[in-house]
Scaffold this motif. Structure first.
Motif, PDB file in Angstrom:
ATOM      1  N   ALA A  81       0.829  -1.215   0.000  1.00 19.49           N
ATOM      2  CA  ALA A  81       0.000   0.000   0.000  1.00 19.49           C
ATOM      3  C   ALA A  81       0.858   1.257   0.000  1.00 19.49           C
ATOM      4  CB  ALA A  81      -0.927  -0.014   1.212  1.00 19.49           C
ATOM      5  N   LEU A  82       1.941   1.262   0.786  1.00 19.25           N
ATOM      6  CA  LEU A  82       2.819   2.438   0.807  1.00 19.25           C
ATOM      7  C   LEU A  82       3.545   2.585  -0.522  1.00 19.25           C
ATOM      8  CD1 LEU A  82       4.154   4.844   2.125  1.00 19.25           C
ATOM      9  CD2 LEU A  82       5.827   3.280   3.158  1.00 19.25           C
ATOM     10  N   ARG A  83       4.008   1.489  -1.085  1.00 16.49           N
ATOM     11  CA  ARG A  83       4.698   1.580  -2.376  1.00 16.49           C
ATOM     12  C   ARG A  83       3.762   2.120  -3.441  1.00 16.49           C
ATOM     13  NH1 ARG A  83       5.909  -3.503  -3.846  1.00 16.49           N
ATOM     14  NH2 ARG A  83       5.323  -4.569  -1.920  1.00 16.49           N
ATOM     15  N   GLU A  84       2.487   1.740  -3.384  1.00 15.57           N
ATOM     16  CA  GLU A  84       1.515   2.295  -4.337  1.00 15.57           C
ATOM     17  C   GLU A  84       1.307   3.786  -4.094  1.00 15.57           C
ATOM     18  OE1 GLU A  84      -1.821  -0.217  -3.649  1.00 15.57           O
ATOM     19  OE2 GLU A  84      -1.166  -1.762  -5.093  1.00 15.57           O
ATOM     20  N   ALA A  85       1.272   4.198  -2.825  1.00 13.53           N
ATOM     21  CA  ALA A  85       1.132   5.623  -2.510  1.00 13.53           C
ATOM     22  C   ALA A  85       2.337   6.415  -3.003  1.00 13.53           C
ATOM     23  CB  ALA A  85       0.957   5.807  -1.004  1.00 13.53           C
ATOM     24  N   LEU A  86       3.536   5.845  -2.876  1.00 19.75           N
ATOM     25  CA  LEU A  86       4.746   6.527  -3.338  1.00 19.75           C
ATOM     26  C   LEU A  86       4.772   6.631  -4.863  1.00 19.75           C
ATOM     27  CD1 LEU A  86       7.351   4.992  -0.866  1.00 19.75           C
ATOM     28  CD2 LEU A  86       6.410   7.312  -0.848  1.00 19.75           C
ATOM     29  N   CYS A  87       4.190   5.641  -5.537  1.00 26.54           N
ATOM     30  CA  CYS A  87       4.051   5.756  -6.997  1.00 26.54           C
ATOM     31  C   CYS A  87       3.179   6.960  -7.342  1.00 26.54           C
ATOM     32  CB  CYS A  87       3.451   4.476  -7.580  1.00 26.54           C
ATOM     33  SG  CYS A  87       4.585   3.074  -7.623  1.00 26.54           S
ATOM     34  N   ARG A  96       6.564   7.593 -13.904  1.00 28.28           N
ATOM     35  CA  ARG A  96       5.608   6.489 -13.924  1.00 28.28           C
ATOM     36  C   ARG A  96       6.295   5.230 -13.408  1.00 28.28           C
ATOM     37  NH1 ARG A  96       3.403  10.617 -14.762  1.00 28.28           N
ATOM     38  NH2 ARG A  96       2.179  11.239 -16.581  1.00 28.28           N
ATOM     39  N   ALA A  97       5.633   4.546 -12.495  1.00 30.19           N
ATOM     40  CA  ALA A  97       6.271   3.379 -11.890  1.00 30.19           C
ATOM     41  C   ALA A  97       5.225   2.402 -11.393  1.00 30.19           C
ATOM     42  CB  ALA A  97       7.170   3.810 -10.737  1.00 30.19           C
ATOM     43  N   SER A  98       5.650   1.160 -11.226  1.00 27.76           N
ATOM     44  CA  SER A  98       4.842   0.125 -10.597  1.00 27.76           C
ATOM     45  C   SER A  98       5.350  -0.086  -9.180  1.00 27.76           C
ATOM     46  CB  SER A  98       4.954  -1.181 -11.386  1.00 27.76           C
ATOM     47  OG  SER A  98       4.500  -2.271 -10.614  1.00 27.76           O
ATOM     48  N   ALA A  99       4.425  -0.373  -8.266  1.00 28.32           N
ATOM     49  CA  ALA A  99       4.816  -0.632  -6.877  1.00 28.32           C
ATOM     50  C   ALA A  99       5.788  -1.800  -6.784  1.00 28.32           C
ATOM     51  CB  ALA A  99       3.577  -0.908  -6.033  1.00 28.32           C
ATOM     52  N   ASP A 100       5.700  -2.727  -7.721  1.00 24.05           N
ATOM     53  CA  ASP A 100       6.596  -3.887  -7.704  1.00 24.05           C
ATOM     54  C   ASP A 100       8.052  -3.492  -7.894  1.00 24.05           C
ATOM     55  OD1 ASP A 100       4.532  -5.626  -7.300  1.00 24.05           O
ATOM     56  OD2 ASP A 100       4.310  -6.168  -9.416  1.00 24.05           O
ATOM     57  N   ASP A 101       8.297  -2.328  -8.498  1.00 23.85           N
ATOM     58  CA  ASP A 101       9.664  -1.925  -8.824  1.00 23.85           C
ATOM     59  C   ASP A 101      10.293  -1.032  -7.756  1.00 23.85           C
ATOM     60  OD1 ASP A 101       9.603  -3.322 -11.213  1.00 23.85           O
ATOM     61  OD2 ASP A 101       8.717  -1.645 -12.310  1.00 23.85           O
ATOM     62  N   LEU A 102       9.584  -0.831  -6.637  1.00 22.62           N
ATOM     63  CA  LEU A 102      10.112  -0.012  -5.556  1.00 22.62           C
ATOM     64  C   LEU A 102      10.680  -0.882  -4.439  1.00 22.62           C
ATOM     65  CD1 LEU A 102       8.595   2.297  -6.993  1.00 22.62           C
ATOM     66  CD2 LEU A 102       7.878   3.106  -4.739  1.00 22.62           C
ATOM     67  N   ALA A 233      11.606  10.566 -15.448  1.00 17.66           N
ATOM     68  CA  ALA A 233      10.319  10.835 -16.093  1.00 17.66           C
ATOM     69  C   ALA A 233      10.451  10.849 -17.605  1.00 17.66           C
ATOM     70  CB  ALA A 233       9.756  12.166 -15.605  1.00 17.66           C
ATOM     71  N   ARG A 234      11.660  11.030 -18.096  1.00 17.34           N
ATOM     72  CA  ARG A 234      11.913  11.136 -19.539  1.00 17.34           C
ATOM     73  C   ARG A 234      12.261   9.797 -20.161  1.00 17.34           C
ATOM     74  NH1 ARG A 234      13.367  16.880 -20.101  1.00 17.34           N
ATOM     75  NH2 ARG A 234      13.060  17.750 -18.031  1.00 17.34           N
ATOM     76  N   VAL A 235      12.998   8.986 -19.428  1.00 17.17           N
ATOM     77  CA  VAL A 235      13.371   7.654 -19.906  1.00 17.17           C
ATOM     78  C   VAL A 235      13.246   6.664 -18.756  1.00 17.17           C
ATOM     79  CG1 VAL A 235      14.959   8.528 -21.673  1.00 17.17           C
ATOM     80  CG2 VAL A 235      15.831   7.971 -19.398  1.00 17.17           C
ATOM     81  N   GLU A 236      12.913   5.434 -19.066  1.00 14.95           N
ATOM     82  CA  GLU A 236      12.817   4.404 -18.036  1.00 14.95           C
ATOM     83  C   GLU A 236      14.069   3.549 -17.992  1.00 14.95           C
ATOM     84  OE1 GLU A 236       9.264   2.124 -18.180  1.00 14.95           O
ATOM     85  OE2 GLU A 236       7.939   3.877 -18.116  1.00 14.95           O
ATOM     86  N   ARG A 237      14.680   3.304 -19.138  1.00 15.31           N
ATOM     87  CA  ARG A 237      15.883   2.482 -19.190  1.00 15.31           C
ATOM     88  C   ARG A 237      17.101   3.339 -18.862  1.00 15.31           C
ATOM     89  NH1 ARG A 237      16.222  -2.331 -21.679  1.00 15.31           N
ATOM     90  NH2 ARG A 237      18.309  -1.826 -22.439  1.00 15.31           N
ATOM     91  N   GLY A 238      17.973   2.781 -18.048  1.00 14.38           N
ATOM     92  CA  GLY A 238      19.256   3.441 -17.810  1.00 14.38           C
ATOM     93  C   GLY A 238      19.258   4.462 -16.687  1.00 14.38           C
ATOM     94  N   VAL A 239      18.122   4.656 -15.986  1.00 16.07           N
ATOM     95  CA  VAL A 239      18.057   5.599 -14.866  1.00 16.07           C
ATOM     96  C   VAL A 239      17.454   4.901 -13.652  1.00 16.07           C
ATOM     97  CG1 VAL A 239      17.179   7.795 -13.992  1.00 16.07           C
ATOM     98  CG2 VAL A 239      17.786   7.580 -16.410  1.00 16.07           C
ATOM     99  N   ILE A 240      18.192   4.873 -12.565  1.00  8.82           N
ATOM    100  CA  ILE A 240      17.691   4.388 -11.276  1.00  8.82           C
ATOM    101  C   ILE A 240      17.403   5.618 -10.422  1.00  8.82           C
ATOM    102  CG2 ILE A 240      18.298   3.134  -9.169  1.00  8.82           C
ATOM    103  CD1 ILE A 240      19.935   1.232 -10.905  1.00  8.82           C
TER     104      ILE A 240
END
Length: 415
Positions: A81-87, A96-102, A233-240
């Motif tokens: 629930a918190l990971r979804e709130a942080l998304c 843009r992110a999925s809670a699974d990736d946090l 926010a601009r690219v998903e690959r290559g940025v943590i």
């Protein structure tokens, strides 16, 4: 013998321990925290601006309703629930992110440490802005990494400097493990990477296969409109991406997160479980309730308004009291101003005299791995009142004037 300063365990330490060093800020803390000292040295959010009565009621409800679960263990990845709130929080900035990736961490600082454990071997090269966040330097030095600084100006990291550094590494037959950057309201410089440069940096990174670690603690503390969108926010690959609740809620909660691709996430989770088993369920529940039960966006606006007024007080005092040969940044958000002293002055050597005059700052050397920064200092405006900030700058200006007089006296004597 009791109280000895000798270390009986010198020969037992791991080699990485020798890379650890006390930061400039930690060394200052005991002196700068004295009530008679106007401290422009810290980096704390002004938690006194939080609605304490409402928070007290929130924590009471938490314990009454979910106390047993909140005081127990939780999964290593933390509350869904918190990971979804942080998304949802990141979505406000376009990330843009999925809670699974946090992966939830003990502050963003632990996120940095986990990333260092995951990616860095001794001798590996890390690229970072010069100056850069002192906490990141501590992590990278403990990992025995070779930190190479990149030049900045008022528009942030200079793309040509990154390109040049990567080309130089290629000639050495080496490759950087990653670029660490705080692109928005940077700590310590207060500058923001421009819109155009963000695109250039991403293009360079893609061309060279360079991983970017984006640390984003300050972007919601904006004084003049929305900042440029984060790199993630601009690219998903290559940025943590690293986030924290320290600046939008409370630093004492020690809650941050890492947004990473699945393969990296899985390794970070193993590192989390090895280090702390699981994050605090109580802290997670408190943060979740902050985001779901309280007017948290309004609270962020309260912080931003307060800090903007204090920034203005600092900038006005610097203009009124400091010599024309001194310069400083003008941050559009965050907590810090980066000041450059007149030629020939040394911020580290000057600090004891400043403390005698009951004012504190952080010398610029603390934000470099290579000894640079002696002509700079970091000034914080978040924790002191506007009146105290002005008085602190007045005291500091007297110290600067005295050092200028000393410089000119000795320069004249050696001519």
């Amino acid at each position: 013998m009791s109280g000895t300063t000798l270390d009986d365990y010198t020969g037992r330490y791991a080699s990485r321990v020798h890379g650890m060093a006390q930061s400039e800020i930690r060394a200052l803390f005991s002196v700068a925290s004295r009530p008679e000292v106007v401290s422009l040295a810290g980096g704390n959010p002004y938690t006194a601006a939080l609605p304490m009565d409402e928070l007290g009621e929130m924590f009471t409800r938490l314990l009454q309703q979910d106390g047993a679960a909140a005081l127990g263990y939780c999964p290593g990845q933390g509350s869904t629930a918190l990971r979804e709130a942080l998304c949802g929080v990141m979505d406000l900035s376009g990330v843009r992110a999925s809670a699974d990736d946090l992966v939830l961490t003990n502050g963003a600082q632990q996120g940095l440490d986990l990333l260092a454990r995951t990616f860095l071997d001794p001798g590996d090269i890390v690229l970072a802005e010069g100056p850069t966040y002192v906490g990141a330097l501590g992590v990278f030095q403990a990992a025995q990494a070779d930190v190479r600084h990149l030049p900045m100006d008022d528009d942030g990291l200079i793309p040509a400097g990154l390109e040049e550094s990567l080309a130089g590494l290629k000639k050495e037959g080496r490759q950087a493990k990653f670029l660490y950057t705080v692109p928005t309201y940077q700590n310590p410089a207060g500058v923001t990477l421009s819109e155009e440069r963000r695109e250039e940096i991403l293009a360079i990174a893609e061309r060279h296969g360079l991983l970017i670690i984006e640390d984003d603690p300050y972007s919601m503390i904006s004084f003049e409109g929305a900042p440029p969108a984060p790199l993630r926010a601009r690219v998903e690959r290559g940025v943590i991406y690293l986030g924290t609740v320290s600046k939008i809620f409370a630093a004492g909660l020690r809650l941050g997160w890492v947004l990473a691709p699945p393969a990296v996430r899985d390794k970070l989770l193993l590192a989390v479980e090895a280090a702390i088993l699981c994050p605090s369920a109580l802290i997670q529940e408190a943060a979740l309730r902050f985001f779901t039960e309280m007017e948290w966006r309004q609270q962020v606006k309260v912080f931003a308004t307060l800090y903007r007024d204090r920034r203005d007080a600092l900038l006005a005092a610097l203009t009124d009291y400091m010599p024309g040969s001194m310069s400083w940044t003008k941050p559009g958000g965050g907590l810090f101003v980066w000041a450059t002293l007149p030629d020939g002055l040394d911020s580290k050597a000057m600090l004891p005299r400043a403390l005698q005059e009951r004012v504190a700052y952080v010398p610029g050397t603390g934000f470099y791995a290579d000894g640079n920064g002696r002509s700079q200092m970091r000034l914080n405006f978040s924790t002191q009142s506007s009146e105290s900030i002005r008085e602190g700058v007045r005291r500091l200006a007297g110290v600067v004037a005295g050092d200028i007089e000393l410089r000119d006296t000795f320069a004249g004597g050696s001519a």
